[in-house]
Design a protein around this motif. Structure first.
Motif, PDB file in Angstrom:
ATOM      1  N   GLU A 165       0.881  -1.305   0.054  1.00 14.30           N
ATOM      2  CA  GLU A 165       0.033  -0.086  -0.088  1.00 14.30           C
ATOM      3  C   GLU A 165       0.963   1.289  -0.165  1.00 14.30           C
ATOM      4  OE1 GLU A 165      -4.365   0.818   2.160  1.00 14.30           O
ATOM      5  OE2 GLU A 165      -2.676   0.292   3.436  1.00 14.30           O
ATOM      6  N   LYS A 166       2.017   1.286   0.648  1.00 15.25           N
ATOM      7  CA  LYS A 166       2.782   2.169   0.942  1.00 15.25           C
ATOM      8  C   LYS A 166       3.872   2.483  -0.603  1.00 15.25           C
ATOM      9  CE  LYS A 166       7.028   3.913   3.272  1.00 15.25           C
ATOM     10  NZ  LYS A 166       7.903   3.457   4.567  1.00 15.25           N
ATOM     11  N   ILE A 167       4.103   1.585  -1.189  1.00 13.27           N
ATOM     12  CA  ILE A 167       5.173   1.952  -2.207  1.00 13.27           C
ATOM     13  C   ILE A 167       4.423   1.809  -3.589  1.00 13.27           C
ATOM     14  CG2 ILE A 167       7.371   0.570  -0.961  1.00 13.27           C
ATOM     15  CD1 ILE A 167       6.761  -1.644  -3.233  1.00 13.27           C
ATOM     16  N   LYS A 168       3.233   1.115  -3.490  1.00 13.14           N
ATOM     17  CA  LYS A 168       2.425   1.244  -4.777  1.00 13.14           C
ATOM     18  C   LYS A 168       3.133   0.670  -5.890  1.00 13.14           C
ATOM     19  CE  LYS A 168      -0.859   5.060  -3.297  1.00 13.14           C
ATOM     20  NZ  LYS A 168      -0.105   4.946  -1.781  1.00 13.14           N
ATOM     21  N   PRO A 169       3.359  -0.468  -6.004  1.00 16.72           N
ATOM     22  CA  PRO A 169       3.990  -1.024  -7.216  1.00 16.72           C
ATOM     23  C   PRO A 169       3.185  -1.063  -8.370  1.00 16.72           C
ATOM     24  CG  PRO A 169       3.432  -2.657  -5.800  1.00 16.72           C
ATOM     25  CD  PRO A 169       3.054  -1.711  -5.239  1.00 16.72           C
ATOM     26  N   ASP A 170       3.593  -0.863  -9.784  1.00 20.58           N
ATOM     27  CA  ASP A 170       2.745  -1.068 -10.872  1.00 20.58           C
ATOM     28  C   ASP A 170       2.495  -2.464 -11.425  1.00 20.58           C
ATOM     29  OD1 ASP A 170       3.159   1.747 -11.714  1.00 20.58           O
ATOM     30  OD2 ASP A 170       5.163   1.179 -11.879  1.00 20.58           O
ATOM     31  N   ILE A 171       3.321  -3.332 -11.058  1.00 18.82           N
ATOM     32  CA  ILE A 171       3.289  -4.606 -11.275  1.00 18.82           C
ATOM     33  C   ILE A 171       3.645  -5.569 -10.329  1.00 18.82           C
ATOM     34  CG2 ILE A 171       3.493  -6.483 -12.809  1.00 18.82           C
ATOM     35  CD1 ILE A 171       4.369  -4.574 -14.998  1.00 18.82           C
ATOM     36  N   ILE A 172       2.797  -6.811  -9.816  1.00 13.52           N
ATOM     37  CA  ILE A 172       3.633  -7.596  -8.998  1.00 13.52           C
ATOM     38  C   ILE A 172       3.689  -8.805  -9.687  1.00 13.52           C
ATOM     39  CG2 ILE A 172       2.589  -9.353  -7.228  1.00 13.52           C
ATOM     40  CD1 ILE A 172       1.353  -6.815  -5.783  1.00 13.52           C
ATOM     41  N   LEU A 173       4.893  -9.535  -9.643  1.00 17.41           N
ATOM     42  CA  LEU A 173       5.632 -10.619  -9.892  1.00 17.41           C
ATOM     43  C   LEU A 173       5.662 -11.538  -8.917  1.00 17.41           C
ATOM     44  CD1 LEU A 173       6.545 -12.086 -12.922  1.00 17.41           C
ATOM     45  CD2 LEU A 173       8.607 -11.366 -12.097  1.00 17.41           C
ATOM     46  N   SER A 174       4.872 -12.654  -9.037  1.00 17.64           N
ATOM     47  CA  SER A 174       4.762 -13.691  -8.153  1.00 17.64           C
ATOM     48  C   SER A 174       5.053 -15.061  -8.799  1.00 17.64           C
ATOM     49  CB  SER A 174       3.475 -13.878  -7.247  1.00 17.64           C
ATOM     50  OG  SER A 174       2.362 -14.428  -8.242  1.00 17.64           O
ATOM     51  N   GLY A 175       5.400 -16.229  -7.886  1.00 17.85           N
ATOM     52  CA  GLY A 175       5.955 -17.238  -8.448  1.00 17.85           C
ATOM     53  C   GLY A 175       5.565 -18.325  -7.826  1.00 17.85           C
ATOM     54  N   PHE A 176       5.312 -19.580  -8.558  1.00 23.92           N
ATOM     55  CA  PHE A 176       5.456 -21.083  -8.266  1.00 23.92           C
ATOM     56  C   PHE A 176       4.598 -21.273  -7.134  1.00 23.92           C
ATOM     57  CE2 PHE A 176       9.414 -18.458  -8.193  1.00 23.92           C
ATOM     58  CZ  PHE A 176       9.599 -18.649  -9.592  1.00 23.92           C
ATOM     59  N   ASP A 177       4.743 -21.811  -5.917  1.00 28.55           N
ATOM     60  CA  ASP A 177       3.831 -22.335  -5.003  1.00 28.55           C
ATOM     61  C   ASP A 177       4.254 -22.419  -3.518  1.00 28.55           C
ATOM     62  OD1 ASP A 177       6.094 -24.489  -4.998  1.00 28.55           O
ATOM     63  OD2 ASP A 177       4.895 -25.458  -6.512  1.00 28.55           O
ATOM     64  N   ILE A 178       4.749 -21.079  -3.339  1.00 30.86           N
ATOM     65  CA  ILE A 178       5.491 -20.989  -1.945  1.00 30.86           C
ATOM     66  C   ILE A 178       4.677 -20.049  -1.330  1.00 30.86           C
ATOM     67  CG2 ILE A 178       7.724 -20.045  -0.854  1.00 30.86           C
ATOM     68  CD1 ILE A 178       9.202 -21.202  -3.233  1.00 30.86           C
ATOM     69  N   GLY A 179       4.922 -19.988   0.001  1.00 26.49           N
ATOM     70  CA  GLY A 179       3.599 -19.415   0.818  1.00 26.49           C
ATOM     71  C   GLY A 179       3.694 -17.989   0.794  1.00 26.49           C
ATOM     72  N   ALA A 180       4.980 -17.265   0.839  1.00 24.10           N
ATOM     73  CA  ALA A 180       5.112 -15.828   0.939  1.00 24.10           C
ATOM     74  C   ALA A 180       4.497 -15.179  -0.786  1.00 24.10           C
ATOM     75  CB  ALA A 180       6.701 -15.330   0.954  1.00 24.10           C
ATOM     76  N   ASN A 181       4.942 -15.995  -1.458  1.00 24.57           N
ATOM     77  CA  ASN A 181       4.631 -15.592  -3.006  1.00 24.57           C
ATOM     78  C   ASN A 181       3.291 -15.784  -3.367  1.00 24.57           C
ATOM     79  OD1 ASN A 181       6.655 -15.326  -5.255  1.00 24.57           O
ATOM     80  ND2 ASN A 181       7.542 -16.601  -3.702  1.00 24.57           N
ATOM     81  N   PHE A 182       2.299 -16.778  -2.466  1.00 22.29           N
ATOM     82  CA  PHE A 182       0.789 -16.647  -2.137  1.00 22.29           C
ATOM     83  C   PHE A 182       0.225 -15.403  -1.665  1.00 22.29           C
ATOM     84  CE2 PHE A 182      -2.711 -17.804   0.496  1.00 22.29           C
ATOM     85  CZ  PHE A 182      -3.678 -17.996  -0.589  1.00 22.29           C
ATOM     86  N   VAL A 183       0.787 -15.131  -0.737  1.00 20.44           N
ATOM     87  CA  VAL A 183       0.470 -13.855   0.288  1.00 20.44           C
ATOM     88  C   VAL A 183       0.408 -12.693  -1.008  1.00 20.44           C
ATOM     89  CG1 VAL A 183       0.948 -12.291   2.166  1.00 20.44           C
ATOM     90  CG2 VAL A 183       1.215 -14.793   2.291  1.00 20.44           C
ATOM     91  N   LEU A 184       1.675 -12.438  -1.479  1.00 21.48           N
ATOM     92  CA  LEU A 184       1.799 -11.410  -2.262  1.00 21.48           C
ATOM     93  C   LEU A 184       0.915 -11.302  -3.283  1.00 21.48           C
ATOM     94  CD1 LEU A 184       3.580  -8.813  -3.268  1.00 21.48           C
ATOM     95  CD2 LEU A 184       4.924 -10.466  -4.666  1.00 21.48           C
ATOM     96  N   THR A 185       0.397 -12.528  -3.701  1.00 20.53           N
ATOM     97  CA  THR A 185      -0.358 -12.611  -4.982  1.00 20.53           C
ATOM     98  C   THR A 185      -1.772 -12.146  -4.571  1.00 20.53           C
ATOM     99  OG1 THR A 185       0.772 -14.564  -5.708  1.00 20.53           O
ATOM    100  CG2 THR A 185      -1.500 -14.066  -6.720  1.00 20.53           C
ATOM    101  N   VAL A 186      -2.142 -12.450  -3.315  1.00 22.42           N
ATOM    102  CA  VAL A 186      -3.596 -12.295  -2.925  1.00 22.42           C
ATOM    103  C   VAL A 186      -3.466 -10.835  -2.626  1.00 22.42           C
ATOM    104  CG1 VAL A 186      -5.030 -12.645  -0.975  1.00 22.42           C
ATOM    105  CG2 VAL A 186      -3.925 -14.588  -1.927  1.00 22.42           C
ATOM    106  N   VAL A 187      -2.399 -10.271  -1.691  1.00 24.48           N
ATOM    107  CA  VAL A 187      -2.676  -8.948  -1.657  1.00 24.48           C
ATOM    108  C   VAL A 187      -2.464  -7.917  -2.732  1.00 24.48           C
ATOM    109  CG1 VAL A 187      -0.822  -6.987  -0.901  1.00 24.48           C
ATOM    110  CG2 VAL A 187      -1.062  -9.161   0.536  1.00 24.48           C
TER     111      VAL A 187
END
Length: 382
Positions: free
Chosen positions: A98-120
Motif C-alpha cells: 500500500e505504501k510503495i504502490k508497485p505498478d506490477i506484482i511478479l509472483s511465482g510458483f507455489d511458495i507461501g510468501a508468494n501466495f501472500v503477495l499474489t492475494v495482496v
C-alpha cells in the motif's frame, strides 16, 4: 513523469524461488523501462538454513524490505506454524504494498510468501503476473499454486501442458504465455566452480561417483516423514555410492527428516550457493529425492533422477526421471538402473520440456507490455 520506470514487486522466501527470480531481476536491472523492489522473508533470514539473504546481497541485489516470519526454534514445523508464518507476511506486506504502490506484482510458483503477495496484489487492484502455474504436484504446493493462478491476471508458464490446464481452469488463453522455467536460465548463467575443490569442501572422494539427495517433507504425509527418509537412507547405503545431502526446506515435518540425516553417516549441508549447486548437479551420477530440481533442471545436464513419492505427483517429467514409491527396494533398484551405461546413453539426447534457458528475457518483455490501464477484475472464462 515520462521517464518513470514501471515498478515490479517480488518476494523471495527460500532458495527454491530465489534461484528462479535471480535471472529475471538481472534482466530488470539492465532494462530502461522496468525497476524492481525485492522483499526477503522466510528461510533467507534463518541461521539454521544458512542465512541465504547474504547470498542475495552478494549477487548485488538491493533488498527493499525484510519480513521475519519464521524463528530458529523449530516451532514453525507444523501446518499451523506454516499458516501463522503466512499470516505475519500478510500483515506487513499489505502495509508495504500500500505504501510503495508497485505498478506490477511478479509472483511465482507455489511458495507461501508468494501466495501472500499474489492475494495482496489482487486486493489492491495491482496487475499480478504469476510464473509457473498450471503444473500438477502433491503436497500443499498443489493448492497454493492453483489458488495463485486464480488471483493472477497474467500467467508465465513452463510448457504447453501447463497452459492447457490453466485454460481448463477458466483462465483467458491470450493471457497465458509459455516462457519455460527460469531456474534453467539461472543454472546456465551461473559460473561453474572447480569441482576438485568443491568435493574436498564436502569431504567427497573425487575419484568416486557421488549422489545428491534432496528430500523435502510432504505436508499431507507429515506423520510418515521420518519413516520415508529412513527408507531412502537405507537404499542409498545399500547402493554404496558416496552421498551429499542438501537439507530440506522447513515445511511441516522437516525436523524429523533433518534429525535422521544428521544421525546418519552421510555428508550433509544446510544449503548451497547456486554456483555450488550447478557444479555438483552437473557432475553427480544421480539426483535422488523429491525436489522440483529433478523435474525442471536435471535433464538440461542429462543427469538421471530417482523421484520418490507423491511430492512431484503428476508433474510433466522428462525421460531421465524414474518414479518410485517410498520403498527401500524400489529406490535401490532405481539407483542401480540409472547408473547403468545403457540408461545414460538413453537419456544423452533428451530435451528439457521446461525450456532452454531463455525464460527471463521473455518474462521481462512481457512485463514491459502489460497494459496498466486494464481492469484487474477477473471472472472465470466459461
Amino acid at each position: 513523469m515520462l521517464n518513470k520506470k514501471r515498478k515490479v514487486l517480488l518476494i523471495t522466501e527460500r532458495r527454491a524461488d530465489y534461484s528462479r527470480f535471480k535471472p529475471i531481476i538481472n534482466e530488470i536491472k539492465k532494462d530502461k523501462i522496468l525497476d524492481y523492489r525485492l522483499v526477503v522473508t522466510g528461510l533467507h533470514l534463518l541461521k539454521s538454513h544458512g542465512n541465504t539473504k547474504n547470498e542475495i546481497k552478494s549477487d548485488n541485489f538491493k533488498i527493499s524490505k525484510e519480513i521475519k516470519n519464521f524463528q530458529d526454534d523449530g516451532k514453525n514445523t507444523t501446518g499451523a506454524g506454516m499458516a501463522k508464518a503466512m499470516g505475519k507476511v500478510f500483515l506487513q506486506l499489505s502495509e508495504y504494498v500500500e505504501k510503495i504502490k508497485p505498478d506490477i506484482i511478479l509472483s511465482g510458483f507455489d511458495i507461501g510468501a508468494n501466495f501472500v503477495l499474489t492475494v495482496v496484489g489482487a486486493h489492491l487492484n495491482i496487475p499480478v503476473a504469476h510464473i509457473q502455474g498450471g503444473e500438477v504436484t502433491g503436497s500443499i504446493d498443489e493448492s497454493l499454486r492453483h489458488a495463485m493462478s486464480k488471483f493472477s491476471n497474467y500467467h508465465y508458464v513452463a510448457n504447453n501442458d501447463a497452459k492447457k490446464r490453466l485454460v481448463k481452469m477458466g483462465e483467458i488463453s491470450k493471457d497465458v504465455h509459455v516462457v519455460g522455467c527460469p531456474s534453467i536460465d539461472a543454472l546456465l548463467l551461473e559460473k561453474e566452480l572447480n569441482l576438485k575443490k568443491l568435493l574436498k569442501k564436502f569431504r567427497l572422494n573425487e575419484k568416486k561417483k557421488f549422489l545428491l539427495l534432496i528430500q523435502h517433507p510432504i505436508t499431507t504425509e507429515v506423520s510418515r516423514s521420518e519413516n520415508q527418509i529412513v527408507k531412502t537412507l537405507k537404499a542409498i547405503r545399500k547402493s554404496s555410492i558416496q552421498t551429499l545431502i542438501i537439507l530440506p526446506n522447513n515445511d511441516s515435518g522437516y525436523l524429523n527428516i533433518v534429525k535422521k540425516i544428521k544421525k546418519s553417516e552421510f555428508r550433509w549441508t544446510k544449503t548451497l550457493t547456486l554456483s555450488e549447486y550447478k557444479t555438483l548437479l552437473k557432475n553427480c551420477s544421480v539426483l535422488v529425492g523429491n525436489s522440483s530440481s529433478g523435474i525442471h533442471e536435471a535433464s538440461t545436464f542429462k543427469i538421471p533422477v530417482v523421484n520418490i513419492g507423491s511430492r512431484q505427483n503428476k508433474r510433466l517429467k522428462p525421460k531421465n526421471v524414474v518414479n518410485v514409491a517410498h520403498d527401500e527396494k524400489q529406490i535401490f533398484k532405481a539407483i542401480k538402473l540409472v547408473l547403468k551405461k545403457s540408461f545414460k546413453a538413453k537419456i544423452s539426447k533428451i530435451k528439457n520440456p521446461y525450456g532452454n534457458g531463455r525464460s527471463a528475457k521473455k518474462i521481462v518483455n512481457l512485463l514491459k507490455n502489460i497494459d496498466l490501464s486494464r481492469n484487474t477484475q477477473k471472472t472465470i472464462n466459461y
